[in-house]
Design a protein around this motif. Structure first.
Motif, PDB file in Angstrom:
ATOM      1  N   ILE A 167       0.862  -1.296   0.132  1.00  0.00           N
ATOM      2  CA  ILE A 167      -0.032   0.041   0.035  1.00  0.00           C
ATOM      3  C   ILE A 167       0.867   1.323  -0.030  1.00  0.00           C
ATOM      4  O   ILE A 167       1.498   1.404   0.785  1.00  0.00           O
ATOM      5  CB  ILE A 167      -1.025   0.183   1.368  1.00  0.00           C
ATOM      6  N   GLU A 168       0.715   2.107  -1.159  1.00  0.00           N
ATOM      7  CA  GLU A 168       1.625   3.096  -1.010  1.00  0.00           C
ATOM      8  C   GLU A 168       1.137   4.168   0.021  1.00  0.00           C
ATOM      9  O   GLU A 168       0.227   4.526   0.022  1.00  0.00           O
ATOM     10  CB  GLU A 168       1.536   3.927  -2.510  1.00  0.00           C
ATOM     11  N   PRO A 169       2.127   4.588   0.483  1.00  0.00           N
ATOM     12  CA  PRO A 169       1.983   5.737   1.694  1.00  0.00           C
ATOM     13  C   PRO A 169       1.227   7.041   1.207  1.00  0.00           C
ATOM     14  O   PRO A 169       1.639   7.463   0.093  1.00  0.00           O
ATOM     15  CB  PRO A 169       3.553   6.010   2.454  1.00  0.00           C
ATOM     16  N   VAL A 198       3.794  10.261   7.857  1.00  0.00           N
ATOM     17  CA  VAL A 198       3.875   9.433   8.875  1.00  0.00           C
ATOM     18  C   VAL A 198       3.829   7.859   8.353  1.00  0.00           C
ATOM     19  O   VAL A 198       4.764   7.168   8.543  1.00  0.00           O
ATOM     20  CB  VAL A 198       2.745   9.330   9.989  1.00  0.00           C
ATOM     21  N   GLU A 199       2.910   7.529   7.270  1.00  0.00           N
ATOM     22  CA  GLU A 199       3.092   6.295   6.700  1.00  0.00           C
ATOM     23  C   GLU A 199       4.372   6.046   5.866  1.00  0.00           C
ATOM     24  O   GLU A 199       4.602   4.947   5.680  1.00  0.00           O
ATOM     25  CB  GLU A 199       1.978   6.356   5.663  1.00  0.00           C
ATOM     26  N   ARG A 200       4.683   7.086   5.284  1.00  0.00           N
ATOM     27  CA  ARG A 200       5.805   7.243   4.474  1.00  0.00           C
ATOM     28  C   ARG A 200       7.147   6.603   5.333  1.00  0.00           C
ATOM     29  O   ARG A 200       8.000   5.946   4.955  1.00  0.00           O
ATOM     30  CB  ARG A 200       6.236   8.333   3.773  1.00  0.00           C
ATOM     31  N   ASP A 201       7.260   7.428   6.497  1.00  0.00           N
ATOM     32  CA  ASP A 201       8.304   7.082   7.484  1.00  0.00           C
ATOM     33  C   ASP A 201       8.256   5.816   7.913  1.00  0.00           C
ATOM     34  O   ASP A 201       9.185   4.926   8.043  1.00  0.00           O
ATOM     35  CB  ASP A 201       8.223   7.965   8.822  1.00  0.00           C
ATOM     36  N   LYS A 202       7.048   5.138   8.127  1.00  0.00           N
ATOM     37  CA  LYS A 202       6.847   3.531   8.722  1.00  0.00           C
ATOM     38  C   LYS A 202       7.462   2.579   7.498  1.00  0.00           C
ATOM     39  O   LYS A 202       7.850   1.888   7.558  1.00  0.00           O
ATOM     40  CB  LYS A 202       5.512   3.337   9.021  1.00  0.00           C
TER      41      LYS A 202
END
Length: 149
Positions: free
Chosen positions: A94-96, A100-104
């Motif tokens: 799942i593309e961020p 926050v999602e991108r960092d994870k």
């Protein structure tokens, strides 16, 4: 296999010690078989045709080199399976959408992201970029297998 120069053009000329004509540069770690061992020479021809030579930095040798046509095909088939698994990762990821999602995503998948883009910390790596990259690798492997067969 990191030490093996796959498909790269050699910048060194290799000359035959007997006739002086140009020959394939198989690398410093290459040990030639006996002249009349046609099976081994045919196998070396297969290796060279797909870009596997005996070049290394001298630290640990050229790495794994399959010793038969069957083992070479098996090796490439195993690589292909690994590449297809990578495609599966990119298809299901799942593309961020947020920082926050991108960092994870960067923390969890940095190795896979870095394979596709060395700038993954600053930009979102698209799933399609990963799929395209690994499909290209699968095509390369399939062409090498067809060359050997």
């Amino acid at each position: 296999m990191g030490d093996i120069k796959k498909g790269e053009q050699s910048t060194f000329e290799a000359k035959c010690p007997e006739c002086g004509e140009l020959m394939a540069n198989m690398g410093l770690d290459f040990e030639s078989p006996k002249k009349n061992d046609l099976k081994k020479w045919e196998h070396l021809k297969s290796l060279y045709s797909v870009g596997i030579t005996f070049h290394s930095c001298g630290c640990n040798g050229p790495g794994y080199i399959p010793n038969s046509k069957e083992k070479l095909i098996e090796y490439f088939e195993d690589l292909k399976v690994n590449y297809l698994k990578n495609i599966d990762f990119w298809r299901t990821r799942i593309e961020p959408t947020t920082k926050v999602e991108r960092d994870k995503d960067n923390q969890r998948n940095w190795g896979k992201l870095n394979t596709i883009s060395s700038n993954f910390k600053k930009e979102v790596v698209k799933n399609q970029d990963g799929i395209d990259f690994w499909l290209g690798r699968v095509r390369e492997i399939e062409s090498k297998i067809s060359l050997i067969k």
